[in-house]
Design a protein around this motif. Structure first.
Motif, short mmCIF file in Angstrom:
data_model
loop_
_atom_site.label_atom_id
_atom_site.label_comp_id
_atom_site.label_asym_id
_atom_site.label_seq_id
_atom_site.Cartn_x
_atom_site.Cartn_y
_atom_site.Cartn_z
N LEU A 253 0.85 -1.20 0.00
CA LEU A 253 0.00 0.00 0.00
C LEU A 253 0.88 1.25 0.00
O LEU A 253 0.65 2.19 -0.75
CB LEU A 253 -0.94 0.00 1.21
CG LEU A 253 -1.81 1.27 1.34
CD1 LEU A 253 -2.80 1.39 0.19
CD2 LEU A 253 -2.56 1.31 2.67
N LEU A 254 1.90 1.22 0.86
CA LEU A 254 2.79 2.38 0.97
C LEU A 254 3.59 2.57 -0.32
O LEU A 254 3.89 3.69 -0.71
CB LEU A 254 3.72 2.20 2.18
CG LEU A 254 3.00 2.07 3.52
CD1 LEU A 254 3.98 1.81 4.65
CD2 LEU A 254 2.18 3.32 3.84
N LYS A 255 3.85 1.47 -1.00
CA LYS A 255 4.60 1.57 -2.27
C LYS A 255 3.68 2.14 -3.36
O LYS A 255 4.10 2.97 -4.15
CB LYS A 255 5.08 0.16 -2.66
CG LYS A 255 5.74 0.07 -4.04
CD LYS A 255 6.11 -1.37 -4.36
CE LYS A 255 6.33 -1.55 -5.85
NZ LYS A 255 6.42 -2.96 -6.22
N TYR A 256 2.43 1.70 -3.38
CA TYR A 256 1.53 2.11 -4.46
C TYR A 256 0.89 3.47 -4.22
O TYR A 256 0.44 4.10 -5.16
CB TYR A 256 0.43 1.07 -4.68
CG TYR A 256 0.93 -0.24 -5.24
CD1 TYR A 256 0.45 -1.46 -4.77
CD2 TYR A 256 1.88 -0.27 -6.25
CE1 TYR A 256 0.90 -2.66 -5.28
CE2 TYR A 256 2.34 -1.47 -6.78
CZ TYR A 256 1.85 -2.66 -6.29
OH TYR A 256 2.29 -3.85 -6.81
N ASN A 257 0.82 3.90 -2.98
CA ASN A 257 0.27 5.23 -2.71
C ASN A 257 1.17 5.97 -1.73
O ASN A 257 0.77 6.26 -0.60
CB ASN A 257 -1.16 5.12 -2.16
CG ASN A 257 -1.87 6.47 -2.11
OD1 ASN A 257 -1.32 7.51 -2.49
ND2 ASN A 257 -3.10 6.47 -1.64
N PRO A 258 2.39 6.28 -2.16
CA PRO A 258 3.34 6.93 -1.25
C PRO A 258 2.92 8.35 -0.86
O PRO A 258 3.28 8.83 0.21
CB PRO A 258 4.65 6.95 -2.05
CG PRO A 258 4.24 6.89 -3.48
CD PRO A 258 2.97 6.09 -3.51
N HIS B 96 -3.98 -2.11 -11.85
CA HIS B 96 -4.39 -2.72 -13.10
C HIS B 96 -3.16 -3.04 -13.92
O HIS B 96 -2.47 -2.13 -14.38
CB HIS B 96 -5.33 -1.77 -13.88
CG HIS B 96 -5.91 -2.39 -15.11
ND1 HIS B 96 -6.25 -1.64 -16.23
CD2 HIS B 96 -6.21 -3.66 -15.42
CE1 HIS B 96 -6.74 -2.46 -17.17
NE2 HIS B 96 -6.72 -3.68 -16.69
N ASN B 97 -2.91 -4.34 -14.08
CA ASN B 97 -1.72 -4.79 -14.81
C ASN B 97 -0.46 -4.07 -14.34
O ASN B 97 0.33 -3.56 -15.14
CB ASN B 97 -1.92 -4.60 -16.32
CG ASN B 97 -3.03 -5.48 -16.86
OD1 ASN B 97 -3.31 -6.55 -16.32
ND2 ASN B 97 -3.68 -5.02 -17.91
N GLY B 98 -0.29 -4.05 -13.03
CA GLY B 98 0.93 -3.51 -12.44
C GLY B 98 0.93 -2.00 -12.23
O GLY B 98 1.82 -1.46 -11.57
N LYS B 99 -0.07 -1.30 -12.79
CA LYS B 99 -0.06 0.17 -12.64
C LYS B 99 -1.03 0.59 -11.53
O LYS B 99 -2.22 0.31 -11.62
CB LYS B 99 -0.45 0.83 -13.97
CG LYS B 99 0.57 0.62 -15.06
CD LYS B 99 0.21 1.36 -16.33
CE LYS B 99 1.30 1.21 -17.37
NZ LYS B 99 0.88 1.67 -18.69
N PRO B 100 -0.51 1.30 -10.51
CA PRO B 100 -1.38 1.69 -9.41
C PRO B 100 -2.06 3.04 -9.65
O PRO B 100 -1.47 3.93 -10.26
CB PRO B 100 -0.39 1.81 -8.23
CG PRO B 100 0.90 2.20 -8.86
CD PRO B 100 0.91 1.67 -10.27
N ILE B 101 -3.29 3.16 -9.14
CA ILE B 101 -3.98 4.45 -9.17
C ILE B 101 -4.60 4.67 -7.80
O ILE B 101 -5.15 3.75 -7.20
CB ILE B 101 -5.11 4.47 -10.23
CG1 ILE B 101 -4.52 4.17 -11.61
CG2 ILE B 101 -5.81 5.83 -10.27
CD1 ILE B 101 -5.57 3.77 -12.62
#
Lengths: 227, 235
Positions: free
Chosen positions: A45-50, A60-65
């Motif tokens: 979570l911290l990596k995808y929404n720093p 979605h296919n490795g890309k976080p939003i």
């Protein structure tokens, strides 16, 4: 091609449920990961929404939003069936306007009305009622804000459609009532009972218990602060 | 009549970064519009209250008989009604989501942190406000590196949605630098953004609507005096 669709959320959050609702409307299969947002946010979570370190996060296919309404618009643009937004640019702009109004004005006002200290309560309730009245005007006789089907504004207003009645029960007030806001009250019934929505709502008892504990906690802090 | 042929007006002020967003977008699409200037420091006009009853704020885009409010919503509307090149939003949903994410960050966190610098009372509060603001700039410098993919703007070869969302604040950023005495965009900390800022301000769609920093600083002083209840300076 195997598609990777993941939602990082938390069971009680209306924001992460918005994302799940949009996916359900579109019939998109996804993997859900429950985050312990109060105790222990996961490294992913911290990596995808720093920037915000919050749920929901959509992968979605490795890309976080991140940011629930940004995610919902992404879902709308990526999976074309069962549209959440109108095609007409003006109608689309109006939907976005009301969704933003819910997020920036309604939700903070409603939260404040339920958790303000006693001496600020009356003013907070008045402001919350103003917001609900304004939002109700956007319904304009329709079954849903989106018309015949659930759309962006309905999704954005999910807290009002379901969470609010439990929140006000826990807080001991009656902001959204059939007497005060008949159209909005009716909409909340339609919303929370409609088939695509009701299966993606958090359980009533668990949510009520959560709100009661939260409000008790706020009251305790208030008492301690004034002693 | 074609939707895109209907009369276009923008209700706003020359000093508002949010109004600027709408004007830049219209300029990019070469859409002629009438600029109806509000004098907000004298109170909100009947026209404004009627056009945006919910928020009572500028900008409002008046397109034929339609009223559209909220600057970023207006920008998206303009892109959709006048779909001819240049596109303001990227065609790829992931790029659009990234741009919308950062635009929301700018409005919800970054611009308020810039305003906090101006409102700070005392050195400690000011230092804390600047530190918070600079953290945001570091994030934006990094985001720029990721978004631009080696091109001059967030939007690529031309300015796009995020350039507009961010660049509109440059006038007020410069005023904040002047009044605080601190370089907020610097070669040392934000080398890429400093160059981006020059390019953005020189863009054909931007240069006539970006307010002059000195004029904006004078305006800020006037507003501050009004807020303190002082008599307005003789102009």
């Amino acid at each position: 091609m195997a598609e990777e669709v993941k939602v990082f959320g938390t069971w009680g959050s209306p924001f992460s449920r918005r994302v799940e609702l949009a996916l359900k409307i579109k019939g998109v299969k996804y993997e859900y990961i429950e985050e312990d947002v109060y105790g222990n946010k996961s490294p992913l979570l911290l990596k995808y929404n720093p920037v915000h370190k919050k749920v929901p996060v959509f992968l979605h296919n490795g890309k976080p939003i991140a940011e629930s309404l940004v995610i919902v618009e992404y879902i709308e643009e990526t999976w074309k069936g069962n549209p959440i937004l109108p095609e007409d640019p003006y109608e689309k702009a109006m939907a976005r306007f009301w969704a933003k109004f819910v997020d920036e004005k309604c939700l903070p006002a409603l939260w404040k009305a339920g958790s303000s200290p006693e001496n600020e309560r009356a003013k907070a309730v008045e402001e919350a009622c103003e917001c609900l009245k304004t939002l109700e005007s956007a319904l304009n006789g329709k079954r849903f804000f989106g018309g015949d089907t659930v759309g962006l504004v309905d999704i954005a207003a999910n807290f009002i459609g379901y969470w609010l009645r439990l929140f006000q029960e826990a807080a001991g007030h009656d902001l959204l009532s059939a007497e005060k806001f008949p159209a909005l009250f009716k909409w909340s019934d339609e919303f929370s009972s409609c088939s695509v929505v009701k299966d993606s709502l958090p359980p009533k008892d668990k949510l009520l218990a959560y709100f009661k504990a939260h409000i008790a906690g706020t009251k305790a802090a208030e008492t301690n602060a004034s002693n | 009549m074609e939707k895109s042929d209907l009369k276009v007006k923008v209700l706003g002020t020359w000093s508002s970064p949010f109004v600027m967003r709408a004007r830049i977008a219209l300029n990019m699409k070469s859409v002629n519009y009438e600029f109806l200037q509000e004098r907000l420091w004298e109170g909100k006009s009947e026209r404004l209250l009627k056009s945006n009853p919910v928020h009572k704020k500028v900008p409002v885009l008046i397109h034929g008989d339609k009223l559209i409010c909220e600057s970023l919503i207006i920008v998206e509307y303009i892109d959709e009604v006048w779909p001819s090149a240049p596109s303001i939003l990227h065609s790829d949903p992931n790029e659009r989501a990234i741009a919308r994410f950062w635009a929301a960050y700018l409005d919800d966190k970054w611009f308020p942190s810039m305003r906090s610098i101006g409102f700070a009372r005392g050195e400690d509060e000011k230092k804390a406000a600047i530190a918070e603001f600079e953290k945001g700039l570091v994030l934006l410098e990094k985001a720029f590196g990721n978004c631009r993919k080696g091109k001059p703007f967030f939007g690529g070869d031309q300015i796009g949605y995020l350039d507009i969302a961010f660049g509109c604040f440059l006038g007020w950023l410069r005023v904040t630098e002047t009044t605080s005495g601190i370089k907020l965009l610097s070669e040392a900390k934000t080398p890429a953004l400093i160059n981006w800022a020059h390019r953005f301000c020189s863009d054909a769609a931007v240069k006539d609507v970006m307010p002059d920093t000195e004029k904006l600083a004078e305006f800020a002083k006037m507003i501050a005096s009004k807020r303190r209840g002082e008599a307005p300076p003789k102009s």
